[in-house]
Design a protein around this motif. Sequence first.
Motif, PDB file in Angstrom:
ATOM      1  N   PRO A  58       0.548  -1.178  -0.117  1.00 48.41           N
ATOM      2  CA  PRO A  58       0.681   0.029   0.043  1.00 48.41           C
ATOM      3  C   PRO A  58       0.524   1.784   0.094  1.00 48.41           C
ATOM      4  CG  PRO A  58      -0.194  -1.511   1.915  1.00 48.41           C
ATOM      5  CD  PRO A  58       0.571  -1.743   1.590  1.00 48.41           C
ATOM      6  N   LEU A  59       0.249   2.141  -0.400  1.00 44.08           N
ATOM      7  CA  LEU A  59       0.811   3.497  -0.883  1.00 44.08           C
ATOM      8  C   LEU A  59       0.740   4.435   0.674  1.00 44.08           C
ATOM      9  CD1 LEU A  59      -0.237   3.853  -3.838  1.00 44.08           C
ATOM     10  CD2 LEU A  59       1.693   3.115  -3.074  1.00 44.08           C
ATOM     11  N   ILE A  60       1.364   5.524   0.933  1.00 46.84           N
ATOM     12  CA  ILE A  60       1.468   6.356   1.864  1.00 46.84           C
ATOM     13  C   ILE A  60       0.707   7.892   1.088  1.00 46.84           C
ATOM     14  CG2 ILE A  60       2.794   8.205   3.490  1.00 46.84           C
ATOM     15  CD1 ILE A  60       5.092   6.200   4.057  1.00 46.84           C
ATOM     16  N   VAL A 119      -5.646   2.955   6.309  1.00 49.04           N
ATOM     17  CA  VAL A 119      -4.669   3.746   5.168  1.00 49.04           C
ATOM     18  C   VAL A 119      -2.981   4.404   6.064  1.00 49.04           C
ATOM     19  CG1 VAL A 119      -6.634   6.209   5.614  1.00 49.04           C
ATOM     20  CG2 VAL A 119      -4.798   5.902   3.645  1.00 49.04           C
ATOM     21  N   ALA A 120      -2.305   4.851   5.283  1.00 53.29           N
ATOM     22  CA  ALA A 120      -1.353   5.667   5.864  1.00 53.29           C
ATOM     23  C   ALA A 120      -0.821   7.334   5.825  1.00 53.29           C
ATOM     24  CB  ALA A 120       0.494   4.708   5.472  1.00 53.29           C
ATOM     25  N   VAL A 121      -1.087   8.126   6.603  1.00 47.93           N
ATOM     26  CA  VAL A 121      -1.183   9.343   6.274  1.00 47.93           C
ATOM     27  C   VAL A 121       0.322  10.039   7.117  1.00 47.93           C
ATOM     28  CG1 VAL A 121      -2.483  11.016   6.349  1.00 47.93           C
ATOM     29  CG2 VAL A 121      -3.538   8.816   6.451  1.00 47.93           C
ATOM     30  N   ILE A 180      16.800   8.965   4.794  1.00 48.41           N
ATOM     31  CA  ILE A 180      15.961   8.488   4.888  1.00 48.41           C
ATOM     32  C   ILE A 180      14.441   8.017   5.075  1.00 48.41           C
ATOM     33  CG2 ILE A 180      16.002   7.720   7.405  1.00 48.41           C
ATOM     34  CD1 ILE A 180      17.485   5.101   6.982  1.00 48.41           C
ATOM     35  N   GLU A 181      14.021   7.305   4.990  1.00 52.78           N
ATOM     36  CA  GLU A 181      11.759   7.201   4.574  1.00 52.78           C
ATOM     37  C   GLU A 181      11.709   7.192   6.142  1.00 52.78           C
ATOM     38  OE1 GLU A 181      13.625   4.958   3.001  1.00 52.78           O
ATOM     39  OE2 GLU A 181      14.106   4.668   1.349  1.00 52.78           O
ATOM     40  N   SER A 182      10.089   7.109   5.450  1.00 56.55           N
ATOM     41  CA  SER A 182       9.728   8.056   7.720  1.00 56.55           C
ATOM     42  C   SER A 182       9.464   6.412   8.349  1.00 56.55           C
ATOM     43  CB  SER A 182       8.418   8.202   6.825  1.00 56.55           C
ATOM     44  OG  SER A 182       7.405   7.407   6.476  1.00 56.55           O
ATOM     45  N   GLY A 230       3.976  -4.835   2.931  1.00 54.74           N
ATOM     46  CA  GLY A 230       5.039  -3.993   2.622  1.00 54.74           C
ATOM     47  C   GLY A 230       5.989  -3.858   3.379  1.00 54.74           C
ATOM     48  N   MET A 231       6.070  -4.859   4.602  1.00 53.94           N
ATOM     49  CA  MET A 231       7.215  -5.209   4.644  1.00 53.94           C
ATOM     50  C   MET A 231       8.104  -6.290   4.778  1.00 53.94           C
ATOM     51  SD  MET A 231       7.643  -2.834   6.907  1.00 53.94           S
ATOM     52  CE  MET A 231       6.907  -1.784   6.590  1.00 53.94           C
ATOM     53  N   LEU A 232       8.508  -6.258   3.409  1.00 53.08           N
ATOM     54  CA  LEU A 232       9.328  -7.723   2.653  1.00 53.08           C
ATOM     55  C   LEU A 232      10.925  -7.250   3.437  1.00 53.08           C
ATOM     56  CD1 LEU A 232       8.451  -6.962  -0.856  1.00 53.08           C
ATOM     57  CD2 LEU A 232       7.433  -8.935   0.234  1.00 53.08           C
TER      58      LEU A 232
HETATM   59  P1  AMP Z   1       6.874   3.842   0.917  1.00 56.19           P
HETATM   60  O1  AMP Z   1       6.591   4.593   0.649  1.00 56.19           O
HETATM   61  O2  AMP Z   1       7.612   3.037  -0.892  1.00 56.19           O
HETATM   62  O3  AMP Z   1       8.386   4.318   1.562  1.00 56.19           O
HETATM   63  O4  AMP Z   1       5.988   2.541   1.474  1.00 56.19           O
HETATM   64  C1  AMP Z   1       5.125   2.553   1.899  1.00 56.19           C
HETATM   65  C2  AMP Z   1       5.280   1.529   3.691  1.00 56.19           C
HETATM   66  O5  AMP Z   1       3.508   1.690   4.436  1.00 56.19           O
HETATM   67  C3  AMP Z   1       4.873   0.555   2.907  1.00 56.19           C
HETATM   68  O6  AMP Z   1       5.075  -0.546   2.322  1.00 56.19           O
HETATM   69  C4  AMP Z   1       4.587  -0.157   3.564  1.00 56.19           C
HETATM   70  O7  AMP Z   1       4.734  -0.870   4.383  1.00 56.19           O
HETATM   71  C5  AMP Z   1       3.143   1.041   4.796  1.00 56.19           C
HETATM   72  N1  AMP Z   1       2.080   0.865   4.758  1.00 56.19           N
HETATM   73  C6  AMP Z   1       1.380   1.763   3.833  1.00 56.19           C
HETATM   74  N2  AMP Z   1       0.049   1.772   3.855  1.00 56.19           N
HETATM   75  C7  AMP Z   1      -0.215   0.873   5.139  1.00 56.19           C
HETATM   76  C8  AMP Z   1      -1.426   0.359   6.035  1.00 56.19           C
HETATM   77  N3  AMP Z   1      -2.893   0.208   5.270  1.00 56.19           N
HETATM   78  N4  AMP Z   1      -0.893  -0.812   6.431  1.00 56.19           N
HETATM   79  C9  AMP Z   1       0.333  -1.122   7.029  1.00 56.19           C
HETATM   80  N5  AMP Z   1       1.144  -0.585   6.048  1.00 56.19           N
HETATM   81  C10 AMP Z   1       1.460   0.378   5.497  1.00 56.19           C
END
Ligand code: AMP
Length: 350
Positions: A58-60, A119-121, A180-182, A230-232
Motif C-alpha cells: 500500500p501507498l502513503i 490507510v497510511a498518512v 531515509i524514509e519515514s 509492504g514489510m518485505l
Molecule cells: P514507501 O512509500 O514506498 O516508502 O512505503 C510505504 C510503506 O508504508 C508500505 O510499504 C507499507 O509498509 C506501509 N504502509 C502503507 N499503508 C499501510 C497500511 N494501510 N497498513 C500498514 N502499512 C502500510
Amino acid sequence: MKKLSSSDADLHIAGEALKAGLLVAFPTETVYGLGGDGFNRYSLARIFEAKKRPRFDPLIIHIAEMDALDRVVHRDALPFSLREKTSVLSETLWPGPLTLVLPKRPEVPDLATSGLNTVAVRFPSHPVAQKVIAYSTCAVAAPSANPFGYLSPTRAEHIEELLGDEIDFIVDAGSTDIGIESTVLDLTQEPVRLLRPGGMPRERIEELIGKIEDLGNIREAPTGAPQAPGMLSSHYAPKTPLVLLTRDEMLRRVVSGKDAGPCVYLFFDGKTREESDVITDTVDRAIFTLSERGDCVEAAANLFDLLHRIDRLSKGVIYAQRAPERGLGTAINDRLSRASVRGTVQRGCI
Ligand code: AMP
Ligand code: MG
C-alpha cells in the motif's frame, strides 16, 4: 519527463499536473516521492506501473494541512485511547518524517491501500512538498520514487536515471535532508506497533505515547512473507550484493585481507576505518564512510546517495558496517539488513 525547479511558478505547474492525474516526483524531507492524486484510480494505477510495485504494497497518502487528515481517515472508528495518541502524535510531530496507519474513509480507493481498511498518512515538512500538495488540492499518494525494491532516491538525478521515462515531471530541489524514509506506526490497535523504523526516532515517539511494540526482527521473518503489508525482508537493495557486519567483524574482515575480488568497504565512521588496515582505494577496493564523525543523522543523509554511487562501480560485493542501534541508527540498520538479504549466502565467508 520534464524537470521543474522549486520556483513558485514551477510548483504551481506541478500542482496542476497532479490535479490532471499526471505523475510528479518531488522532494520531501525524507526521500523523493513519486506523487499522484490519491483519489484518482488512474494516477494510482500509474504509480504501481511506473515502480513495478506489487499491488499488495500500500501507498502513503501525503497531506499539507491538518484538516485534510479527516478527508482520508475515519478517526471516529478508533477507541478513545488511540484517538488521543493520534492527536498527540500528529499535533506534536507533524509536519515531519512520521507516517500514521489509521482506519480509512471508504472514499479512499482500495488501490491506494491494497484493499486494507486502513490507510497510511503523512504530513511532510519539506516546504517544496507542502507547496506541491497544497497547489494540487489533492491528497497525494507518494511512495518513494524508485523502482520497487531498489534504493530510494535522495536526489533528482537518481530518479531521472531509473524512472525518467515513466513519469511526467520531476521537481528538482537538491538533496533531501534526512535521506531515509519515514517511520511507519500502526495506530489501529493496542499496543501501537512500529512497522518501519525511519526518520522519526522511536525514542521521540515513546516520549509522547509510552512504549511501542516492535514488528519483530526482520531477519527472523520467514523469507518472502511480509509481517505487515509492504514489510518485505528484501528491500532498499543495491544491485551489488551487500554483507552487513558488526564493527568487530568489519575490522576482522579487513585485517584478514582475504578478499579475492573487487569489493567495497562501507564504514559507518572514520574511527573504525582508521583502526582497520585499509588506507586508500585500490583498483579492487573502494572505501566509503557514512559519517566521518560517526553521527547517525549525517550517516542517514548519506546512506542512499553513497549506495547509488557504490552500485555504479559494479564491484563484486559491498561489506557494510552496522550503525549503533539508537536514534536514526536503527533505521540505517533496518535498510542495510533488508539490502543484505540476498547477500546472506555470503555471510559464510566473513
Ligand atoms: P514507501 O512509500 O514506498 O516508502 O512505503 C510505504 C510503506 O508504508 C508500505 O510499504 C507499507 O509498509 C506501509 N504502509 C502503507 N499503508 C499501510 C497500511 N494501510 N497498513 C500498514 N502499512 C502500510
Ligand atoms: Mg519505498
